[in-house]
Scaffold this motif. Sequence first.
Motif, PDB file in Angstrom:
ATOM      1  N   TYR A  18      96.059  45.846  86.587  1.00  0.00           N
ATOM      2  CA  TYR A  18      96.012  44.543  85.919  1.00  0.00           C
ATOM      3  C   TYR A  18      94.693  44.346  85.181  1.00  0.00           C
ATOM      4  CZ  TYR A  18      95.281  39.622  85.104  1.00  0.00           C
ATOM      5  OH  TYR A  18      94.972  38.425  84.491  1.00  0.00           O
ATOM      6  N   LEU A  19      93.583  44.659  85.831  1.00  0.00           N
ATOM      7  CA  LEU A  19      92.279  44.437  85.207  1.00  0.00           C
ATOM      8  C   LEU A  19      92.078  45.321  83.983  1.00  0.00           C
ATOM      9  CD1 LEU A  19      90.080  44.125  88.419  1.00  0.00           C
ATOM     10  CD2 LEU A  19      90.640  42.301  86.798  1.00  0.00           C
ATOM     11  N   GLY A  20      92.700  46.489  83.970  1.00  0.00           N
ATOM     12  CA  GLY A  20      92.531  47.396  82.842  1.00  0.00           C
ATOM     13  C   GLY A  20      93.604  47.293  81.784  1.00  0.00           C
ATOM     14  N   SER A  21      94.826  46.842  82.165  1.00  0.00           N
ATOM     15  CA  SER A  21      95.960  46.874  81.244  1.00  0.00           C
ATOM     16  C   SER A  21      96.557  45.508  80.935  1.00  0.00           C
ATOM     17  CB  SER A  21      97.071  47.778  81.817  1.00  0.00           C
ATOM     18  OG  SER A  21      96.602  49.081  82.061  1.00  0.00           O
ATOM     19  N   LYS A  22      96.034  44.437  81.526  1.00  0.00           N
ATOM     20  CA  LYS A  22      96.496  43.065  81.296  1.00  0.00           C
ATOM     21  C   LYS A  22      97.827  42.746  81.959  1.00  0.00           C
ATOM     22  CE  LYS A  22      95.870  41.006  77.337  1.00  0.00           C
ATOM     23  NZ  LYS A  22      95.937  40.690  75.899  1.00  0.00           N
ATOM     24  N   THR A  23      98.409  43.697  82.646  1.00  0.00           N
ATOM     25  CA  THR A  23      99.662  43.456  83.355  1.00  0.00           C
ATOM     26  C   THR A  23      99.854  44.583  84.362  1.00  0.00           C
ATOM     27  OG1 THR A  23     102.024  42.939  83.084  1.00  0.00           O
ATOM     28  CG2 THR A  23     101.147  44.752  81.771  1.00  0.00           C
ATOM     29  N   VAL A  24     100.806  44.393  85.259  1.00  0.00           N
ATOM     30  CA  VAL A  24     101.277  45.480  86.121  1.00  0.00           C
ATOM     31  C   VAL A  24     102.719  45.722  85.734  1.00  0.00           C
ATOM     32  CG1 VAL A  24     101.664  46.275  88.471  1.00  0.00           C
ATOM     33  CG2 VAL A  24      99.718  44.790  87.966  1.00  0.00           C
ATOM     34  N   ARG A  25     103.025  46.928  85.352  1.00  0.00           N
ATOM     35  CA  ARG A  25     104.312  47.225  84.746  1.00  0.00           C
ATOM     36  C   ARG A  25     105.461  47.138  85.754  1.00  0.00           C
ATOM     37  NH1 ARG A  25     104.050  49.935  79.832  1.00  0.00           N
ATOM     38  NH2 ARG A  25     106.089  50.870  80.274  1.00  0.00           N
ATOM     39  N   GLY A  26     106.664  47.056  85.185  1.00  0.00           N
ATOM     40  CA  GLY A  26     107.876  47.186  85.968  1.00  0.00           C
ATOM     41  C   GLY A  26     108.054  46.127  87.027  1.00  0.00           C
ATOM     42  N   LEU A  27     108.400  46.569  88.236  1.00  0.00           N
ATOM     43  CA  LEU A  27     108.706  45.668  89.335  1.00  0.00           C
ATOM     44  C   LEU A  27     107.518  45.468  90.258  1.00  0.00           C
ATOM     45  CD1 LEU A  27     112.237  47.067  90.318  1.00  0.00           C
ATOM     46  CD2 LEU A  27     111.579  45.608  88.389  1.00  0.00           C
ATOM     47  N   ARG A  28     106.405  46.098  89.974  1.00  0.00           N
ATOM     48  CA  ARG A  28     105.260  46.045  90.869  1.00  0.00           C
ATOM     49  C   ARG A  28     104.391  44.819  90.584  1.00  0.00           C
ATOM     50  NH1 ARG A  28     108.588  48.843  93.144  1.00  0.00           N
ATOM     51  NH2 ARG A  28     108.600  51.110  92.841  1.00  0.00           N
ATOM     52  N   THR A  29     103.619  44.435  91.590  1.00  0.00           N
ATOM     53  CA  THR A  29     102.645  43.350  91.439  1.00  0.00           C
ATOM     54  C   THR A  29     101.365  43.792  92.141  1.00  0.00           C
ATOM     55  OG1 THR A  29     102.948  42.081  93.504  1.00  0.00           O
ATOM     56  CG2 THR A  29     104.599  41.762  91.748  1.00  0.00           C
ATOM     57  N   PRO A  30     100.260  43.101  91.912  1.00  0.00           N
ATOM     58  CA  PRO A  30      99.024  43.488  92.606  1.00  0.00           C
ATOM     59  C   PRO A  30      98.988  43.080  94.072  1.00  0.00           C
ATOM     60  CG  PRO A  30      98.554  42.302  90.555  1.00  0.00           C
ATOM     61  CD  PRO A  30      99.999  42.095  90.872  1.00  0.00           C
ATOM     62  N   LEU A  31     100.033  42.405  94.568  1.00  0.00           N
ATOM     63  CA  LEU A  31     100.017  41.855  95.917  1.00  0.00           C
ATOM     64  C   LEU A  31     100.972  42.604  96.836  1.00  0.00           C
ATOM     65  CD1 LEU A  31      99.959  38.117  94.860  1.00  0.00           C
ATOM     66  CD2 LEU A  31      98.079  39.395  95.904  1.00  0.00           C
ATOM     67  N   SER A  32     100.488  42.978  98.005  1.00  0.00           N
ATOM     68  CA  SER A  32     101.313  43.713  98.961  1.00  0.00           C
ATOM     69  C   SER A  32     102.455  42.839  99.450  1.00  0.00           C
ATOM     70  CB  SER A  32     100.459  44.158 100.155  1.00  0.00           C
ATOM     71  OG  SER A  32      99.947  43.026 100.851  1.00  0.00           O
ATOM     72  N   GLY A  33     103.637  43.436  99.573  1.00  0.00           N
ATOM     73  CA  GLY A  33     104.797  42.734 100.087  1.00  0.00           C
ATOM     74  C   GLY A  33     105.474  41.817  99.091  1.00  0.00           C
ATOM     75  N   ILE A  34     105.007  41.782  97.857  1.00  0.00           N
ATOM     76  CA  ILE A  34     105.615  40.927  96.829  1.00  0.00           C
ATOM     77  C   ILE A  34     106.007  41.802  95.641  1.00  0.00           C
ATOM     78  CG2 ILE A  34     105.253  39.024  95.215  1.00  0.00           C
ATOM     79  CD1 ILE A  34     103.424  37.749  97.245  1.00  0.00           C
ATOM     80  N   GLU A  35     107.288  41.751  95.299  1.00  0.00           N
ATOM     81  CA  GLU A  35     107.828  42.527  94.192  1.00  0.00           C
ATOM     82  C   GLU A  35     108.457  41.589  93.168  1.00  0.00           C
ATOM     83  OE1 GLU A  35     108.622  46.544  94.269  1.00  0.00           O
ATOM     84  OE2 GLU A  35     106.570  45.949  94.753  1.00  0.00           O
ATOM     85  N   ARG A  36     108.819  42.154  92.037  1.00  0.00           N
ATOM     86  CA  ARG A  36     109.477  41.398  90.962  1.00  0.00           C
ATOM     87  C   ARG A  36     110.924  41.883  90.845  1.00  0.00           C
ATOM     88  NH1 ARG A  36     106.376  43.132  86.905  1.00  0.00           N
ATOM     89  NH2 ARG A  36     104.865  41.433  86.970  1.00  0.00           N
ATOM     90  N   LEU A  37     111.870  40.958  90.670  1.00  0.00           N
ATOM     91  CA  LEU A  37     113.256  41.364  90.463  1.00  0.00           C
ATOM     92  C   LEU A  37     113.392  42.095  89.134  1.00  0.00           C
ATOM     93  CD1 LEU A  37     115.387  38.286  91.627  1.00  0.00           C
ATOM     94  CD2 LEU A  37     114.947  40.418  92.860  1.00  0.00           C
ATOM     95  N   PRO A  38     114.304  43.066  89.061  1.00  0.00           N
ATOM     96  CA  PRO A  38     114.461  43.828  87.816  1.00  0.00           C
ATOM     97  C   PRO A  38     115.127  42.996  86.725  1.00  0.00           C
ATOM     98  CG  PRO A  38     116.068  44.540  89.445  1.00  0.00           C
ATOM     99  CD  PRO A  38     115.155  43.590  90.143  1.00  0.00           C
ATOM    100  N   PRO A  39     114.920  43.369  85.473  1.00  0.00           N
ATOM    101  CA  PRO A  39     115.600  42.691  84.366  1.00  0.00           C
ATOM    102  C   PRO A  39     117.068  43.095  84.323  1.00  0.00           C
ATOM    103  CG  PRO A  39     114.413  44.588  83.527  1.00  0.00           C
ATOM    104  CD  PRO A  39     114.078  44.486  84.994  1.00  0.00           C
ATOM    105  N   ALA A  40     117.871  42.308  83.616  1.00  0.00           N
ATOM    106  CA  ALA A  40     119.280  42.642  83.372  1.00  0.00           C
ATOM    107  C   ALA A  40     119.985  43.068  84.650  1.00  0.00           C
ATOM    108  CB  ALA A  40     119.391  43.748  82.316  1.00  0.00           C
TER     109      ALA A  40
END
Length: 610
Positions: A168-190
């Motif tokens: 995040y600090l280097g790329s302005k985002t965390v790609r895909g379904l990942r997040t910088p926080l343990s135990g927390i994910e993002r639902l997939p698109p579509a």
Amino acid sequence: MVGLCGSYGAQRRDVEPISAALSRSDADEHFEYGTRDLRGQTIAHSEEGRPATVPGEDTSLVVWGSVYSRERSGGYERRPPGVTVAEFCARAYAEDGVGALTEMNGEFVCVVERPDDGRVRIVTDRLGTQPVYYHAEPGAITFSTSIQALATHPGIETRYVPEYLAEYLGSKTVRGLRTPLSGIERLPPASVSTLDSDAGEVRSERYWQPIHRPENRPFSAFVDQFIDRFLDAMDDRIRDDRRHGLLLSGGSDSRLVLATLDRVTAYGFSDSSGEVETARRVAYLAGVPFTRFDDESGYDRRLLRHNAEVSNFVGWFNEGNAIGVEGTLRREVDALVSGLYADVLFKGWTVPTRRLSTPAGSLPVPTAKTIETREAVLGTRDGSTPPYLPDGAVRRAHDWNLSAGSPIVDHGVTYPSYGALSDHGFWYPLTNETSFDRYSDQQVLPTVYPFLDRRLIDLALRLPTPYALRYNLVDRALARLAPELAAIPHDESGLALSRPRWLHRFATMGAELRSDTGGNAATLRETDWIAEVLEGHRSTIRALPLVEYDAVRETYDAHMAGADHTAALCGLLTLLEMPVTQTVATSVRSSPSSELPIRPDDGTVFTRGD
């Protein structure tokens, strides 16, 4: 904030703490939803956020976001006036089940509960434009459209994952379904995701993915079709009962939006580029009111505070201007209109191209690079690492999260090939794209994005790559619909938008060489509160994995002395002001194990200070 939250399972979490974090204004509308093992709330700008019951069924449905039409029978069925988004989706669900929700045209997420079989499903739109973050454990799955609100829930334990924090600090985002926080994910698109609370699992089925199928037609035919589809998209989104405000820039995308609007108020934000003056000229020629927002004392500090609290780890605080003037916008208009994402979809902005060395510098050549291998994909990504992180930390985060061989999986999202990842990975899912503006704008007012219309996305996937690189589809459309607006020079190139694209490239390059404004780097040097913020967060910085406080101060001092560390500082400032950072840093300081490796199971381990 506005948004959606919920918790599902026999041991579900109390959602009140999340709901309280989501609500930023007394004017927000609050709605509860769910029965039995599901409880949730939506916080919306208006009554249109109210949940709906599926006709003839014991099924409830709640939608966060906007739906304008439904794709069916080779055409689009527009949502009728007076019918809320949830009602429109509920009627479609009654006719054709959950598959109808995958045909919705808009930026949305939909939660469907069937108490009779205890099933809860969440449907995301094609690009995942309304991200949903979740924490799964046996007995409860808790979710929200705000990772800040979710992660600060007192019952959810989380920490920063060094690998993704560096990304995040280097790329302005965390790609895909990942997040910088343990135990927390993002639902997939579509996807249609089914929540299994007993097992603490989320099972997702994808219903769409972008596939490039270029069509062999003259470029003029694409211009014709683009105009038709764009006008349809605008007709779907603009309502007669609303006062609309247009976020007007100096380029062609928002000008094209303006060319289709009869009644609108335009707004522009001052910066070092002088873009706002071009926007003023465009508004004057179009005969619409224009408000110029100039920087005032404390404005950038206010942006940091407000934008950090709504951040989903996409973009930085200095990009979301609307939230800094939300009082004015809310008084004057009912909804915002944005020209975002035309660059991404139609101008070849994300296509890796060859470059030509010239005495004046490196010039992009409108010829795409062939990307067919894992190494080629990684070679297109900026692995620049902020000076206060271990060398190579950002590049390793990308390397470790891209699979070798089939299937091609990048940060949890599957693509049919490395070429497809290169072509579409910048905007699928849309959280890979690093603009923070959208997340900030929609916190202020309902905001429409016509370039995200499904019909336009489909057209972008048929546009041959050489056309996207050599021509400017939006400029051509504007020259047809409003030639007088196209005649006003672009703020960067100084040329009318009707001029050839290659000429704009050369003119822009020359203007950049002549410019002495210093851009965002100079603006940051003129800010007098950064050192105070860094000092005030000294203990927080020391609690972060990988980040060294002394290296942070050295980075800041070097920037003030003339180096350009704008990206490194803006990313860190945004992170430090996030509510979740305060929560996580407090727990780390009270824990004896704050020296966390980037990846414990990897042979190469980096801890803070390496």
